[in-house]
Scaffold this motif. Sequence first.
Motif, short mmCIF file in Angstrom:
data_model
loop_
_atom_site.label_atom_id
_atom_site.label_comp_id
_atom_site.label_asym_id
_atom_site.label_seq_id
_atom_site.Cartn_x
_atom_site.Cartn_y
_atom_site.Cartn_z
N GLY A 1 105.63 42.76 -14.65
CA GLY A 1 106.83 42.65 -13.84
C GLY A 1 107.20 43.97 -13.21
N SER A 2 108.30 43.95 -12.50
CA SER A 2 108.71 45.16 -11.81
C SER A 2 109.28 46.18 -12.79
CB SER A 2 109.76 44.83 -10.75
OG SER A 2 110.90 44.28 -11.36
N LEU A 3 109.16 47.45 -12.43
CA LEU A 3 109.66 48.52 -13.28
C LEU A 3 111.16 48.71 -13.05
CD1 LEU A 3 106.77 51.07 -12.83
CD2 LEU A 3 107.15 49.49 -14.70
N SER A 4 111.84 49.22 -14.05
CA SER A 4 113.28 49.41 -13.99
C SER A 4 113.65 50.58 -13.08
CB SER A 4 113.84 49.66 -15.38
OG SER A 4 115.20 49.99 -15.31
N PRO A 5 114.63 50.39 -12.19
CA PRO A 5 115.09 51.52 -11.39
C PRO A 5 115.95 52.49 -12.21
CG PRO A 5 116.39 49.59 -10.90
CD PRO A 5 115.30 49.15 -11.83
N PHE A 6 116.24 52.15 -13.47
CA PHE A 6 117.06 52.98 -14.34
C PHE A 6 116.24 53.92 -15.20
CE2 PHE A 6 119.31 48.95 -13.66
CZ PHE A 6 120.41 49.44 -12.99
N GLY A 7 114.93 53.95 -15.03
CA GLY A 7 114.07 54.83 -15.83
C GLY A 7 113.67 54.19 -17.13
#
Length: 59
Positions: free
Chosen positions: A33-39
């Motif tokens: 899935g997509s990676l978190s934009p929050f790190g």
Amino acid sequence: MAKHARPGRIDPTWPDLPDGEHPVSELAAATQGSLSPFGDVEFPLDDVPYVHPVTEINR
């Protein structure tokens, strides 16, 4: 037979990397899935650092 390359359709911001390197980090991700934009923050959080603004009506 392959179509000829169209230089106007190539993204100029795409990085030039050595052979075997991937500019897309999702290919090397540990999870699907997509990676978190929050790190590296894991959800759900125990404590949310957010205070909802309250409007005080001036009478």
